[in-house]
Enzyme design. Structure first.
Site, mmCIF file in Angstrom:
data_model
loop_
_atom_site.group_PDB
_atom_site.id
_atom_site.type_symbol
_atom_site.label_atom_id
_atom_site.label_comp_id
_atom_site.label_asym_id
_atom_site.label_seq_id
_atom_site.Cartn_x
_atom_site.Cartn_y
_atom_site.Cartn_z
ATOM 1 C CG ASP A 197 51.823 47.914 35.306
ATOM 2 O OD1 ASP A 197 50.864 48.423 35.525
ATOM 3 O OD2 ASP A 197 51.934 46.591 35.331
ATOM 4 N NE ARG A 246 45.997 31.946 36.485
ATOM 5 C CZ ARG A 246 46.093 30.708 35.946
ATOM 6 N NH1 ARG A 246 47.132 30.383 34.990
ATOM 7 N NH2 ARG A 246 45.657 29.524 36.308
ATOM 8 C CD GLU A 255 49.375 27.988 37.976
ATOM 9 O OE1 GLU A 255 48.272 27.810 37.827
ATOM 10 O OE2 GLU A 255 50.060 27.045 38.126
ATOM 11 C CE LYS A 270 55.969 38.194 40.443
ATOM 12 N NZ LYS A 270 56.288 39.600 39.601
#
EC number: 2.7.10.2
Length: 533
Positions: A394, A280, A285, A301
């Site tokens: 990230d 998720r 999800e 995705k």
């Protein structure tokens, strides 16, 4: 080898008299007796068994004929073997054939029998045919080598573009965000058709006088129209506007000039078979799946249909970034499904799962050199992104994937940005920022760069050598920020090599200008791995 050969055919004479026939028999007999070393003909039973009539019997001639045929067969086998080993292309193949034929010389050998008819009689005058040379025989046999490799089905009738359904039209872009439309329309008159997000309406978007204009296509009584006549399908409506150069509306005066086609990354939803849910994300999800065309395993995705348009645009940002890249340590984009809701991003399926789970489950069984090699993979991928002016923003173990062969790939580009000067200024607040992985200048001023990614890479190194531990586990996000400002850094993980920890510390320099580039980090890790043999 294949190819039809013909039996020798005697020369015809115009005379049909018995005397002429007698003369031919006499001449043939005399000619036979003049041949050197030829013995008398055997009995009729003997030479019939040999497949020859009495007028053609000559042991030496028969032996010579068989010898020539054996030579041809050996030559054919040799050529097949040689060409199967050596031929690399049609041009080289043709060159070798030319070379072999040239070696045969210009002198033509005696006529030869077809291979499939070696045991047939040649004395029957009603079946005699014109002879062919040995060179032609070889060419005919070799033709079998070049028989078509594949048989094709019969051609199917071509469907005119205007008669194809909307989803197959190259100018139909599906449920793409309105903001992306502005990037696609470049010149006045450029247009595309899309699905309005959340409203289930079709919209014609056109650039006119430097501004994108959007027209909802009206649907009523099974007809589609903008102004004026209705048409049974949207492709027929668009084709009419293009061919007639009629304005979309009288008031706007806008004329369609050039269709903006969707790129190669756009897939239909029907092209993808969804499997089980494997995760998720922030937008929806994640499923395993396969491409219908070739059964390629993929990760899909999905984007929740209830999200507002601005978040759907952010969801597609990852695909816009990834479609520009091709590197073994960057997860590969396969395509996007935007023709209808929900929107999909289709990527390669990396079977080993995320790096964080891998470290916690299999990390204790890894050798030190293997762990260093995986971090070398991560540095190689980040060096590539650095060269493309891409800022990941990230970078963490949870956002890296591991293949079945323990190769690491950088993934999750949802927060990534590509900037010409390599610097991205964020104004979105702190809501989704991973504080414990983020450089201080990004936390304090929203300034992201490759140097801030290097800071995050230092945290990734720490995660790897601590086998998936949480950084600053005993501190809150705010306490972590304060500690970093005071010069506090993470302690070296247990059993972490000293040279690896020194590299971490260089990545955590407070001044971004003092941090190493990813190229330097990559080279350092290569050197460290060689020292840990």
């Amino acid at each position: 080898a294949s190819g039809q050969l013909h039996r020798p055919q005697p020369q015809e004479h115009t005379s049909t008299s018995a005397a002429a026939g007698t003369w031919r028999h006499t001449q043939a007999s005399e000619s036979r007796h003049r041949l050197p070393h030829c013995s008398a003909a055997p009995s009729h039973q003997d030479h019939s068994a040999m497949g020859f009539g009495p007028e053609l019997w000559c042991p030496k001639g028969h032996s010579e004929l068989l010898r020539l045929q054996d030579s041809e067969l050996r030559l054919l086998e040799l050529m097949k073997k040689w060409m199967s080993e050596r031929a690399k292309s049609d041009r080289e193949y043709a060159g070798m054939l030319h070379h072999m034929f040239s070696q045969l010389g210009s002198e033509e050998p005696p006529p030869a029998l077809p291979l499939q008819e070696d045991r047939q009689s040649v004395c029957s005058t009603d079946q005699e045919r014109s002879g062919v040379t040995a060179l032609e025989t070889i060419k005919n046999h070799i033709s079998g080598i070049f028989s078509p490799r594949f048989s094709l089905p019969p051609p199917v009738p071509l469907i005119p573009e205007v008669q194809k359904p909307l989803c197959q039209q190259a100018w139909y872009h599906g449920a793409i965000p309105r903001s992306e439309v502005q990037e696609l329309l470049k010149c006045s008159g450029d247009f595309l058709v899309r699905e309005s997000q959340g409203k289930q309406e079709y919209v014609l978007s056109v650039l006119w006088d430097g501004q994108p204009r959007h027209f909802i296509i009206q649907a009523a009584d099974n007809l589609y129209r903008l102004e004026g006549d209705g048409f049974p399908t949207i492709p027929l409506l668009i084709d009419h506007l293009l061919q007639s150069q009629q304005p979309i509306t009288r008031k706007s005066g806008i004329v369609l000039t050039r269709a903006v086609l969707k790129d190669k990354w756009v897939l239909n939803h029907e092209d993808v078979l969804l499997g089980e849910r494997i995760g998720r994300g922030n937008f929806g999800e994640v499923f395993s799946g396969r491409l219908r065309a070739d059964n390629t395993p993929v990760a899909v995705k999905s984007c929740r249909e209830t999200l507002p348009p601005e978040l759907k645009a952010k969801f597609l940002q990852e695909a816009r970034i990834l479609k520009q890249y091709n590197h073994p340590n960057i997860v590969r984009l396969i395509g996007v499904c935007t023709q209808k809701q929900p929107i999909y991003i289709v990527m390669e399926l990396v079977q080993g799962g995320d790096f964080l789970s891998f470290l916690r489950s299999k990390g204790p069984h890894l050798k030190m050199k293997e762990l260093i090699k995986m971090m070398e993979n991560a540095a190689a991928g980040m060096e590539y992104l650095e060269s493309k002016h891409c800022i990941h923003r990230d970078l963490a173990a949870r956002n890296c994937l591991v293949t079945e062969k323990n190769t690491l790939k950088i993934s999750d580009f949802g927060m990534s940005r590509q900037e010409e000067d390599g610097v991205y200024a964020s104004t979105g607040g702190m809501k989704q920022i991973p504080v414990k992985w983020t450089a201080p200048e990004a936390l304090n001023y929203g300034r992201y760069s490759s140097e801030s990614d290097v800071w995050s890479f230092g945290i990734l190194l720490w995660e790897a050598f601590s086998l998936g531990a949480v950084p600053y586990a005993n501190l809150s996000n705010q306490q972590t920020r304060e500690a970093i400002e005071q010069g506090v850094r993470l302690e070296p993980p247990e059993q972490c090599p000293e040279d690896v920890y020194r590299l971490m510390q260089r990545c955590w320099e407070y001044d971004p200008r003092r941090r190493p580039s990813f190229g330097a980090v990559h080279q350092d890790l290569i050197a460290i791995r060689k020292r840990h043999r």
